[in-house]
Design an enzyme around this catalytic site. Structure first.
Site, PDB file in Angstrom:
ATOM      1  N   THR A  19     -11.278  -1.722   9.691  1.00 50.23           N
ATOM      2  CA  THR A  19     -10.735  -2.588   8.640  1.00 50.23           C
ATOM      3  C   THR A  19      -9.305  -2.960   9.003  1.00 50.23           C
ATOM      4  O   THR A  19      -8.689  -2.301   9.861  1.00 50.23           O
ATOM      5  CB  THR A  19     -10.717  -1.853   7.278  1.00 50.23           C
ATOM      6  N   LYS A  61      -7.342  13.954   0.602  1.00 52.16           N
ATOM      7  CA  LYS A  61      -8.710  14.076   1.114  1.00 52.16           C
ATOM      8  C   LYS A  61      -9.030  15.527   1.474  1.00 52.16           C
ATOM      9  O   LYS A  61     -10.150  15.997   1.276  1.00 52.16           O
ATOM     10  CB  LYS A  61      -8.937  13.160   2.315  1.00 52.16           C
ATOM     11  N   TYR A  74      -2.372  10.659   2.088  1.00 57.33           N
ATOM     12  CA  TYR A  74      -3.805  10.356   2.155  1.00 57.33           C
ATOM     13  C   TYR A  74      -4.575  11.579   2.638  1.00 57.33           C
ATOM     14  O   TYR A  74      -5.569  11.985   2.031  1.00 57.33           O
ATOM     15  CB  TYR A  74      -4.044   9.173   3.080  1.00 57.33           C
TER      16      TYR A  74
END
Length: 70
Positions: A64, A33, A29
């Protein structure tokens, strides 16, 4: 190519704070990014002679379920 031909426009990429600082157990990830961040910088440099602007938005961690451990 259409934006480049028009010599005007705005390009906005979405990255993440993970692309700036890295996050443990999220290597892929943060790599993607971070790549988006540098893609934005490189594209902005490539289009510097035009009136096209290139920016990236890098939001921080959002509350979240996926980020509960953070």
């Amino acid at each position: 190519p259409y934006i480049k031909m028009s010599n005007a426009g705005r390009i906005i990429n979405i990255s993440s704070i993970g692309g700036h600082v890295g996050l443990p157990q999220n290597v892929m990830y943060t790599v993607t990014k971070g790549g988006m961040r540098l893609f934005t910088k490189s594209l902005a440099a490539e289009l510097a002679e035009t009136t096209i602007t290139v920016n990236s938005i890098s939001p921080g961690v959002m509350a979240t379920p996926m980020n509960a451990k953070l």
